[in-house]
Design an enzyme around this catalytic site. Sequence first.
Site, mmCIF file in Angstrom:
data_model
loop_
_atom_site.group_PDB
_atom_site.id
_atom_site.type_symbol
_atom_site.label_atom_id
_atom_site.label_comp_id
_atom_site.label_asym_id
_atom_site.label_seq_id
_atom_site.Cartn_x
_atom_site.Cartn_y
_atom_site.Cartn_z
ATOM 1 C CB THR A 128 -0.927 0.036 1.236
ATOM 2 O OG1 THR A 128 -1.688 -1.167 1.277
ATOM 3 C CG2 THR A 128 -1.859 1.241 1.170
ATOM 4 C CE LYS B 21 -4.972 -1.381 1.377
ATOM 5 N NZ LYS B 21 -5.886 -2.245 2.139
ATOM 6 C CE LYS C 68 1.627 2.113 4.916
ATOM 7 N NZ LYS C 68 1.064 1.168 3.953
HETATM 8 N N1 LIG Z 1 -1.389 -6.457 7.554
HETATM 9 C C1 LIG Z 1 -2.478 -6.176 6.870
HETATM 10 O O1 LIG Z 1 -3.603 -6.471 7.299
HETATM 11 C C2 LIG Z 1 -2.408 -5.502 5.541
HETATM 12 C C3 LIG Z 1 -1.315 -4.777 5.131
HETATM 13 N N2 LIG Z 1 -1.332 -4.159 3.909
HETATM 14 C C4 LIG Z 1 -0.187 -3.404 3.438
HETATM 15 O O2 LIG Z 1 0.752 -4.352 2.992
HETATM 16 C C5 LIG Z 1 2.079 -3.900 3.250
HETATM 17 C C6 LIG Z 1 2.783 -4.909 4.137
HETATM 18 O O3 LIG Z 1 2.046 -5.052 5.316
HETATM 19 P P1 LIG Z 1 2.411 -6.130 6.432
HETATM 20 O O4 LIG Z 1 2.856 -7.383 5.821
HETATM 21 O O5 LIG Z 1 1.274 -6.119 7.371
HETATM 22 O O6 LIG Z 1 3.638 -5.383 7.113
HETATM 23 P P2 LIG Z 1 4.860 -5.947 7.956
HETATM 24 O O7 LIG Z 1 5.274 -4.782 8.784
HETATM 25 O O8 LIG Z 1 4.530 -7.222 8.623
HETATM 26 O O9 LIG Z 1 5.954 -6.253 6.840
HETATM 27 C C7 LIG Z 1 6.620 -5.215 6.215
HETATM 28 C C8 LIG Z 1 7.632 -5.773 5.230
HETATM 29 O O10 LIG Z 1 8.375 -4.685 4.675
HETATM 30 C C9 LIG Z 1 9.767 -4.928 4.900
HETATM 31 N N3 LIG Z 1 10.471 -3.675 5.077
HETATM 32 C C10 LIG Z 1 10.169 -2.649 5.907
HETATM 33 N N4 LIG Z 1 11.047 -1.637 5.740
HETATM 34 C C11 LIG Z 1 11.941 -2.039 4.808
HETATM 35 C C12 LIG Z 1 13.069 -1.433 4.217
HETATM 36 N N5 LIG Z 1 13.469 -0.188 4.541
HETATM 37 N N6 LIG Z 1 13.748 -2.138 3.290
HETATM 38 C C13 LIG Z 1 13.353 -3.382 2.938
HETATM 39 N N7 LIG Z 1 12.284 -4.010 3.461
HETATM 40 C C14 LIG Z 1 11.587 -3.346 4.385
HETATM 41 C C15 LIG Z 1 9.828 -5.773 6.138
HETATM 42 O O11 LIG Z 1 11.073 -6.418 6.234
HETATM 43 P P3 LIG Z 1 11.662 -6.883 7.667
HETATM 44 O O12 LIG Z 1 11.013 -8.191 7.961
HETATM 45 O O13 LIG Z 1 13.119 -6.965 7.451
HETATM 46 O O14 LIG Z 1 11.279 -5.811 8.650
HETATM 47 C C16 LIG Z 1 8.657 -6.709 5.886
HETATM 48 O O15 LIG Z 1 9.007 -7.698 4.955
HETATM 49 C C17 LIG Z 1 1.925 -2.514 3.863
HETATM 50 O O16 LIG Z 1 2.012 -1.567 2.840
HETATM 51 C C18 LIG Z 1 0.517 -2.558 4.457
HETATM 52 O O17 LIG Z 1 -0.040 -1.269 4.551
HETATM 53 C C19 LIG Z 1 -2.382 -4.296 3.036
HETATM 54 C C20 LIG Z 1 -3.473 -5.018 3.393
HETATM 55 C C21 LIG Z 1 -3.600 -5.633 4.682
HETATM 56 O O1 LIG Z 2 -4.622 -2.486 4.534
HETATM 57 C C1 LIG Z 2 -5.176 -3.245 5.346
HETATM 58 C C2 LIG Z 2 -6.533 -3.671 5.149
HETATM 59 C C3 LIG Z 2 -7.036 -4.595 6.176
HETATM 60 C C4 LIG Z 2 -8.360 -5.131 5.754
HETATM 61 O O2 LIG Z 2 -8.817 -4.870 4.635
HETATM 62 O O3 LIG Z 2 -8.959 -5.855 6.584
#
Ligand SMILES: NC(=O)C1=CN([C@@H]2O[C@H](COP(=O)(O)OP(=O)(O)OC[C@H]3O[C@@H](n4cnc5c(N)ncnc54)[C@H](OP(=O)(O)O)[C@@H]3O)[C@@H](O)[C@H]2O)C=CC1
Ligand SMILES: O=CCCC(=O)O
Length: 358
Positions: free
Chosen positions: A165, A240, A308
Amino acid sequence: MTLLVKSSYSHRFLSSSTPAMSVCSSFCPQLPSYFRQKPINSLPTKPLFPLSFKVFSSQATGVSAKDELPGRIGFLGMGIMGTPMAQNLLKAGCDVTVWNRTKSKCDPLISLGAKYQPSPDEVAASCDVTFAMLADPESAMDVACGKHGAASGMGPGKGYVDVSTVDGDTSKLINGHIKATGASFLEAPVSGSKKPAEDGQLIFLAAGDKSLYNTVAPLLDIMGKSRFYLGDVGNGAAMKLVVNMIMGSMMATFSEGLLHSEKVGLDPNVLVEVVSQGAISAPMYSLKGPSMIESLYPTAFPLKHQQKDLRLALGLAESVSQSTPIAAAANELYKVAKSHGLSDEDFSAVIEALKAKK
Ligand SMILES: NC(=O)C1=CN([C@@H]2O[C@H](COP(=O)(O)OP(=O)(O)OC[C@H]3O[C@@H](n4cnc5c(N)ncnc54)[C@H](OP(=O)(O)O)[C@@H]3O)[C@@H](O)[C@H]2O)C=CC1
Ligand SMILES: O=CCCC(=O)O
């Protein structure tokens, strides 16, 4: 706009006569047995249900059995979302190569059969299509376009699908870098959280290169229950952000309601039940309400990511002079929650920002 939906209670596509199923099973040979047990021509020729949905079909996606199928799939970012998404591709028999900044988070995938490369450019160089699921605009940019970023491993015939996102401007920048290598780009952020990711029930909001969308459609259908094609890069990001702006405000006002009900002597559990039966019912309230009442916030969607998204949505609204006072107030509440050290809790922990401090 194109919308495609698969059954929400099983992974069986609504029409089992679609040629696309044979396409899908041809590059993911270990697809679940319901895709493979019968020869295609012995499967029923009519949809299983009267269709208010469009079924997944090769006609809709433009995919034919022979062209453009991504045989080797890269996945960058093994966080809460990336891990189950990559797992579902692996479980479907796809050839998946993973990378994560913190390498140890790749280990569960590697033990399931994933390959590993030590940098995003090496993943991109060794794969046909590379997905990225990263925290925020900064990390999405860095992993795609920074030193050893995926763009350095891209080239003609390859595709990059960013499912993080981010804001539209970031997505357009990444698009520019990827396209400059001769590769294709698709943004495809997802609606749905940890559990839908585990269950292959995400909703993809895709925009960008239509032929890449068609090529990866069978992969999106492994990870998700529906997908929307929204046109130019930026439209997926915008959709989104608007959805998550609504969600963040809903959670903030729900938090107020729970605390308000308690203060006037009501049982908040009863409030959750009442809400669930009325017009304002939302799965999120029934799912999160009971744990919020217990002050428990097991992380599915980290609070820092919700803040964010509100920040980015407010920026988008400002860019078109759209007034968003409710979302702006909600954003302030998430900022307070972050200042209380709740960034990595579930976003439902925003309720803590409303609790009076003694
Ligand atoms: N969780 C949810 O319910 C949802 C999340 N999203 C979106 O999806 C995306 C991921 O979310 P989510 O999986 O929950 O987040 P997490 O915080 O669990 O994972 C984030 C990922 O990004 C990596 N990362 C962070 N900073 C850096 C950097 N500077 N360089 C390289 N890698 C980096 C992390 O690596 P490391 O492990 O090394 O920290 C990790 O793999 C976000 O944009 C979120 O808004 C969308 C829908 C639903
Ligand atoms: O970006 C996160 C969305 C979470 C959800 O749709 O339940």
